[in-house]
Design an enzyme around this catalytic site. Structure first.
Site, PDB file in Angstrom:
ATOM      1  CB  CYS A  47       6.321  55.014  59.120  1.00 47.60           C
ATOM      2  SG  CYS A  47       5.846  55.155  60.853  1.00 47.60           S
ATOM      3  CB  CYS A  50       3.981  51.702  59.488  1.00 46.10           C
ATOM      4  SG  CYS A  50       2.938  53.141  59.150  1.00 46.10           S
ATOM      5  CG  HIS A 110       1.894  56.886  58.802  1.00 46.37           C
ATOM      6  ND1 HIS A 110       3.076  56.638  59.469  1.00 46.37           N
ATOM      7  CD2 HIS A 110       2.086  58.029  58.086  1.00 46.37           C
ATOM      8  CE1 HIS A 110       3.939  57.605  59.156  1.00 46.37           C
ATOM      9  NE2 HIS A 110       3.369  58.449  58.329  1.00 46.37           N
ATOM     10  CG  ASN A 150       6.813  65.455  72.881  1.00 44.76           C
ATOM     11  OD1 ASN A 150       6.347  66.116  73.801  1.00 44.76           O
ATOM     12  ND2 ASN A 150       7.944  64.771  72.988  1.00 44.76           N
ATOM     13  CB  SER A 158      11.354  62.024  66.129  1.00 50.09           C
ATOM     14  OG  SER A 158      10.801  60.897  66.781  1.00 50.09           O
ATOM     15  CG  HIS A 161       2.684  55.747  63.162  1.00 48.67           C
ATOM     16  ND1 HIS A 161       2.556  54.837  62.148  1.00 48.67           N
ATOM     17  CD2 HIS A 161       1.854  55.330  64.145  1.00 48.67           C
ATOM     18  CE1 HIS A 161       1.690  53.892  62.505  1.00 48.67           C
ATOM     19  NE2 HIS A 161       1.252  54.175  63.727  1.00 48.67           N
ATOM     20  CG  HIS A 163       4.730  58.176  68.470  1.00 52.47           C
ATOM     21  ND1 HIS A 163       4.755  58.925  67.309  1.00 52.47           N
ATOM     22  CD2 HIS A 163       5.775  58.610  69.220  1.00 52.47           C
ATOM     23  CE1 HIS A 163       5.785  59.762  67.358  1.00 52.47           C
ATOM     24  NE2 HIS A 163       6.420  59.603  68.501  1.00 52.47           N
ATOM     25  CD  GLN A 165       8.982  59.615  73.807  1.00 54.69           C
ATOM     26  OE1 GLN A 165       9.858  59.212  74.576  1.00 54.69           O
ATOM     27  NE2 GLN A 165       9.180  60.626  72.987  1.00 54.69           N
TER      28      GLN A 165
HETATM   29  P1  H2U Z   1       8.997  61.277  69.711  1.00 54.80           P
HETATM   30  O1  H2U Z   1       8.451  61.453  68.336  1.00 54.80           O
HETATM   31  O2  H2U Z   1       8.088  61.885  70.774  1.00 54.80           O
HETATM   32  O3  H2U Z   1      10.418  61.715  69.790  1.00 54.80           O
HETATM   33  O4  H2U Z   1       8.987  59.706  70.039  1.00 54.80           O
HETATM   34  C1  H2U Z   1       9.578  58.764  69.197  1.00 54.80           C
HETATM   35  C2  H2U Z   1      10.514  57.907  69.998  1.00 54.80           C
HETATM   36  O5  H2U Z   1      10.801  56.756  69.234  1.00 54.80           O
HETATM   37  C3  H2U Z   1      11.832  58.590  70.311  1.00 54.80           C
HETATM   38  O6  H2U Z   1      11.946  58.741  71.714  1.00 54.80           O
HETATM   39  C4  H2U Z   1      12.106  56.335  69.532  1.00 54.80           C
HETATM   40  C5  H2U Z   1      12.884  57.625  69.760  1.00 54.80           C
HETATM   41  O7  H2U Z   1      13.912  57.417  70.690  1.00 54.80           O
HETATM   42  N1  H2U Z   1      12.613  55.503  68.436  1.00 54.80           N
HETATM   43  C6  H2U Z   1      12.804  54.158  68.655  1.00 54.80           C
HETATM   44  O8  H2U Z   1      12.622  53.684  69.778  1.00 54.80           O
HETATM   45  N2  H2U Z   1      13.207  53.359  67.609  1.00 54.80           N
HETATM   46  C7  H2U Z   1      13.459  53.814  66.342  1.00 54.80           C
HETATM   47  O9  H2U Z   1      13.774  53.036  65.466  1.00 54.80           O
HETATM   48  C8  H2U Z   1      13.363  55.252  66.062  1.00 54.80           C
HETATM   49  C9  H2U Z   1      12.859  56.130  67.157  1.00 54.80           C
HETATM   50 ZN    ZN Z   2       3.565  54.896  60.451  1.00 52.12          ZN
END
Ligand code: H2U
Ligand code: ZN
Length: 337
Positions: A47, A50, A110, A150, A158, A161, A163, A165
């Site tokens: 992850c 993490c 996580h 989200n 995506s 974990h 989180h 934004q």
């Molecule tokens: P979402 O799960 O809401 O998409 O948020 C995860 C965000 O993490 C996503 O906007 C960012 C993606 O652009 N991200 C990074 O900044 N670095 C990474 O290594 C992977 C994902």
């Molecule tokens: Zn994690």
């Protein structure tokens, strides 16, 4: 009239929602969501959120302990975009847009979503949101700071974990423009739209989900999503930094209780998009802006049947089957899992 088809006005945005209470009995043979819930480890070496793990572009997530904020490695908005406008006959209109996108990890764990964190950890997340609002909103070119999460694959997250934004940008986005217009017109008449609305909801009671001295959570009269909720600080305030410690603690507890109720409703981690609408940071005073949080969860009838915003919703206006009152009743009765 609320037993038969009617439409309700969203007083914050000016949009109507069609309510068709009798339609809930219709059969469903369409798409079902995957309700299997993978067991998550406390730490996942794969992850990128993490502690200690590698992210895109050679960045590394540090060994953090509380909340951790970083600039999104795939930011949709960046500060350095050259300013430009383009207008061809009033038909092809475009403007450059500057901004900052950040990711907020709620904790190193996580496996613990926001609602499962101890309340003091949720409070710490809230303090982080407040600090980010102050920092980004304090930039003289930033007008709007959007904090959101989200949750779940169904809402496009995506990574499991926990989180959220933050997107901060130069101009007010569409929803903010609509909510600002409604709240400013109430303020011009000497009142606060959401203080007045809250008083009506509290007197009525049918749509209240939970409440304490400082916060009320309710299913708004004009809810579009089946189990949509509005989180309202009682007592007027425009943004998180306006809240003292007791009011922030109460908000943290309300988020904890609400998400635990969501999770028990269909026995799965409830997917949602949630976010805060804080006072614009465009330099205006906006005394009529009332801080609030929206939860937009897609699930409709079970862990596997979601509401789709298609057809009539895309082409005409939002529509719902179960009434906001019955959704509120179910959320009121739900245990905090
Ligand atoms: P979402 O799960 O809401 O998409 O948020 C995860 C965000 O993490 C996503 O906007 C960012 C993606 O652009 N991200 C990074 O900044 N670095 C990474 O290594 C992977 C994902
Ligand atoms: Zn994690």
């Amino acid at each position: 009239m609320f037993d038969t088809t009617h439409r309700r006005l969203n007083r914050l945005t000016g949009e109507w929602v069609l309510v068709s209470p009798h339609r809930t009995a219709r059969p469903w043979q369409g798409q079902v969501e995957d309700a299997r819930v993978p067991e998550l480890p406390a730490y996942d070496p794969e992850c990128y959120l993490c502690p200690g793990n590698e992210r895109a572009g050679g960045h590394r997530t540090p060994a953090y302990d509380g909340t951790f904020v970083f600039d999104n490695d795939f930011a949709a908005l960046t500060p350095g975009v050259a300013q430009a406008v383009s207008d061809r006959g009033g038909l092809l209109v475009a403007e450059s847009e500057r901004g900052v996108c950040r990711v907020v990890c709620y904790s190193p764990r996580h496996d613990l979503p926001l609602g499962q964190l101890p309340v003091e950890r949720i409070r710490a997340v809230m303090d982080t949101w407040a600090d980010q609002y102050t920092e980004l909103g304090g930039l003289d070119w930033v007008s709007w700071v959007q904090v959101f999460e989200n949750r779940g694959a169904a809402m496009g997250a995506s990574n499991p974990h926990p989180h959220g934004q933050i997107w901060a940008e130069e101009r007010l986005p569409t929803e903010a423009v609509r909510e600002l217009a409604a709240q400013e017109s109430a303020a011009a008449a000497g009142s606060c739209l959401l203080c007045d609305y809250l008083a009506v909801e509290e007197a009525d009671g049918a749509r209240i989900v939970l409440q304490d001295e400082h916060v009320t959570v309710l299913v708004p009269f004009w809810a579009v999503w089946p189990f949509e909720t509005l989180v309202l600080p009682r007592g007027h305030c425009g943004a998180l930094p306006d809240l003292d410690g007791a009011r922030r603690d109460a908000l943290a507890d309300a988020l904890r209780r609400l998400s635990r109720r969501y999770d028990s409703l269909f026995g799965v981690p409830f997917p949602y998009t949630m976010g805060l609408h804080q006072r614009p940071t465009d330099g205006g005073a906006h005394p009529g802006w009332h801080l609030h949080g929206h939860f937009y969860p897609p699930l409709l009838r079970s862990a596997t049947v979601r509401k789709f915003m298609v057809g009539y919703e895309l082409l005409a206006q939002p529509q719902r089957d179960i009434t906001p009152e019955s959704a509120a009743e179910r959320l009121r009765a739900a245990v905090e899992r």
